[in-house]
Write a protein that holds these residues in place. Sequence first.
Motif, PDB file in Angstrom:
ATOM      1  N   ASP A 179       0.803  -1.236   0.000  1.00  0.00           N
ATOM      2  CA  ASP A 179       0.000   0.000   0.000  1.00  0.00           C
ATOM      3  C   ASP A 179       0.833   1.283   0.000  1.00  0.00           C
ATOM      4  OD1 ASP A 179       0.944  -0.263   2.541  1.00  0.00           O
ATOM      5  OD2 ASP A 179      -0.976   0.019   3.552  1.00  0.00           O
ATOM      6  N   GLN A 180       2.145   1.170   0.128  1.00  0.00           N
ATOM      7  CA  GLN A 180       2.998   2.366   0.141  1.00  0.00           C
ATOM      8  C   GLN A 180       3.796   2.512  -1.148  1.00  0.00           C
ATOM      9  OE1 GLN A 180       3.168   4.705   2.742  1.00  0.00           O
ATOM     10  NE2 GLN A 180       1.371   3.543   3.426  1.00  0.00           N
ATOM     11  N   MET A 181       3.800   3.698  -1.724  1.00  0.00           N
ATOM     12  CA  MET A 181       4.638   3.966  -2.891  1.00  0.00           C
ATOM     13  C   MET A 181       6.108   4.043  -2.460  1.00  0.00           C
ATOM     14  SD  MET A 181       4.448   7.182  -5.569  1.00  0.00           S
ATOM     15  CE  MET A 181       5.159   8.369  -4.417  1.00  0.00           C
ATOM     16  N   THR A 182       6.984   3.347  -3.169  1.00  0.00           N
ATOM     17  CA  THR A 182       8.417   3.375  -2.836  1.00  0.00           C
ATOM     18  C   THR A 182       9.221   3.741  -4.092  1.00  0.00           C
ATOM     19  OG1 THR A 182       8.831   1.053  -3.337  1.00  0.00           O
ATOM     20  CG2 THR A 182       8.112   1.555  -1.085  1.00  0.00           C
ATOM     21  N   LEU A 183      10.521   3.759  -3.896  1.00  0.00           N
ATOM     22  CA  LEU A 183      11.465   4.054  -4.980  1.00  0.00           C
ATOM     23  C   LEU A 183      11.150   3.298  -6.264  1.00  0.00           C
ATOM     24  CD1 LEU A 183      14.207   5.125  -6.097  1.00  0.00           C
ATOM     25  CD2 LEU A 183      15.343   3.313  -4.792  1.00  0.00           C
ATOM     26  N   CYS A 184      10.803   2.007  -6.148  1.00  0.00           N
ATOM     27  CA  CYS A 184      10.663   1.208  -7.371  1.00  0.00           C
ATOM     28  C   CYS A 184       9.419   1.586  -8.176  1.00  0.00           C
ATOM     29  CB  CYS A 184      10.740  -0.291  -7.092  1.00  0.00           C
ATOM     30  SG  CYS A 184       9.522  -0.958  -5.969  1.00  0.00           S
ATOM     31  N   ASP A 185       8.374   2.100  -7.522  1.00  0.00           N
ATOM     32  CA  ASP A 185       7.214   2.573  -8.270  1.00  0.00           C
ATOM     33  C   ASP A 185       7.580   3.818  -9.074  1.00  0.00           C
ATOM     34  OD1 ASP A 185       5.221   0.696  -7.015  1.00  0.00           O
ATOM     35  OD2 ASP A 185       5.883   1.759  -5.224  1.00  0.00           O
ATOM     36  N   MET A 186       8.372   4.694  -8.457  1.00  0.00           N
ATOM     37  CA  MET A 186       8.797   5.905  -9.177  1.00  0.00           C
ATOM     38  C   MET A 186       9.742   5.539 -10.326  1.00  0.00           C
ATOM     39  SD  MET A 186       9.204   8.747  -6.128  1.00  0.00           S
ATOM     40  CE  MET A 186       8.988   8.022  -4.515  1.00  0.00           C
ATOM     41  N   MET A 187      10.580   4.521 -10.115  1.00  0.00           N
ATOM     42  CA  MET A 187      11.442   4.044 -11.218  1.00  0.00           C
ATOM     43  C   MET A 187      10.587   3.558 -12.382  1.00  0.00           C
ATOM     44  SD  MET A 187      14.743   4.293 -11.134  1.00  0.00           S
ATOM     45  CE  MET A 187      15.535   2.987 -12.099  1.00  0.00           C
ATOM     46  N   CYS A 188       9.529   2.817 -12.071  1.00  0.00           N
ATOM     47  CA  CYS A 188       8.624   2.344 -13.115  1.00  0.00           C
ATOM     48  C   CYS A 188       8.131   3.536 -13.928  1.00  0.00           C
ATOM     49  CB  CYS A 188       7.466   1.572 -12.489  1.00  0.00           C
ATOM     50  SG  CYS A 188       6.159   1.144 -13.654  1.00  0.00           S
ATOM     51  N   TYR A 189       7.675   4.572 -13.236  1.00  0.00           N
ATOM     52  CA  TYR A 189       7.154   5.754 -13.935  1.00  0.00           C
ATOM     53  C   TYR A 189       8.220   6.392 -14.823  1.00  0.00           C
ATOM     54  CZ  TYR A 189       4.560   9.873 -15.112  1.00  0.00           C
ATOM     55  OH  TYR A 189       3.916  10.844 -15.835  1.00  0.00           O
ATOM     56  N   CYS A 190       9.369   6.689 -14.237  1.00  0.00           N
ATOM     57  CA  CYS A 190      10.401   7.449 -14.968  1.00  0.00           C
ATOM     58  C   CYS A 190      10.990   6.651 -16.134  1.00  0.00           C
ATOM     59  CB  CYS A 190      11.519   7.859 -14.011  1.00  0.00           C
ATOM     60  SG  CYS A 190      10.961   9.016 -12.745  1.00  0.00           S
ATOM     61  N   CYS A 191      11.226   5.357 -15.920  1.00  0.00           N
ATOM     62  CA  CYS A 191      11.911   4.567 -16.952  1.00  0.00           C
ATOM     63  C   CYS A 191      10.996   4.229 -18.128  1.00  0.00           C
ATOM     64  CB  CYS A 191      12.489   3.277 -16.366  1.00  0.00           C
ATOM     65  SG  CYS A 191      13.756   3.591 -15.139  1.00  0.00           S
TER      66      CYS A 191
END
Lengths: 217, 217
Positions: free
Chosen positions: A162-174
């Motif tokens: 349930d928490q957004m972490t570094l890897c979710d943001m990586m998914c977005y950016c990459c």
Amino acid sequence: MPNYTLYYFNGRGRAEICRMLMSAASVPYTDKRFEFNEWDKYRNEMPSFCVPVLDIDGQNKMPETMAIARYLAREHGFYGKNNMDMFRIDYICDCFYEIMHDYMRYFHAKNGRFWGNDSDMKSSDLNPYMQTRYMETCRRILPFMERSLEMRNSGSQFFMGDQMTLCDMMCYCCLENPMMENQSMFNSYPKLMALWKRVAAHPKITGYLKKRCSTNW
Amino acid sequence: MPNYTLYYFNGRGRAEICRMLMSAASVPYTDKRFEFNEWDKYRNEMPSFCVPVLDIDGQNKMPETMAIARYLAREHGFYGKNNMDMFRIDYICDCFYEIMHDYMRYFHAKNGRFWGNDSDMKSSDLNPYMQTRYMETCRRILPFMERSLEMRNSGSQFFMGDQMTLCDMMCYCCLENPMMENQSMFNSYPKLMALWKRVAAHPKITGYLKKRCSTNW
């Protein structure tokens, strides 16, 4: 809080994950951008002749995209709670990084910013190889990312639950440029695509996306 | 302690940093090695069709070299004491990883293990590009690594001072083949070369180096 300056080209590219993390954590920083034709002016100031670089208090210039991102993620609570969480976040990040790395090499070759003066090869020769390599990396990585997402809460929230972490943001950016270029390649990964939109709509991200510099890469 | 199996080819390559960490931490593990001609048998069992992969208790196959290495380093005290230490260890590791990554792509191209069926390019066409790219990465990274080493204790001990950490082992593993192939390229980096020997002579490493499988890469 330290005085941060982030150095990168005037594009999202490899730096965007660092900018997104700083915005998500409400960390003030100077977003120092330059054009490709200004690179000669900055190149020799960068520790390994590469960007992004994070300058801390004007005293330490720290290179390497993911080293900067991990530092910020640890500092601001985007890196999970225990070593096994961090392992999972790390491998998901590294998988997306593989896509970004191969995409960036393909992107620069395609645009004639060819690296390699000593080689007889021309940019036009290399371009098909770079594109094939990048596409193959996507085909290899994306099905695993779709499955990894499904492992927690059936993939209806974030990679770690349930928490957004570094890897979710990586998914977005990459995936931002790859999706702009070829939306159909992503049709087989509906959970990942839904995650991508979920990150964009996250209260810590949505404001950043609205106000960030608009560039085509 | 979990039951670990590490999957990789019968070579040092990208897996060696994981093997070295497990040995330095006295962690028992099964070192599952296979030949290139056996890859088809293993490929589909690997989450992102790549190795190294660390299997934990026969239940979780975890990919990505550096995710595995960071997990082991955190677990066994080779990752420094605070976030700024970890930042420094991370960027040094990522710099050496850049050399390893470009070396491995060059190494496979040179040996005709050419990736990319869809491209018209032949391995022999690509090889000079891969070699130039790898050599340029060395020229870009190594001077910075020499300077980074000198920042603590004049470079007479380890990257982080008196304790050997993940990044010292990365230095050893990533430079092993490059040094075997072209010793003279490293003559300008005397502190790094001394560190390389210091890691090999470390009480937690020296026994491992004596008993490990002997392979030429």
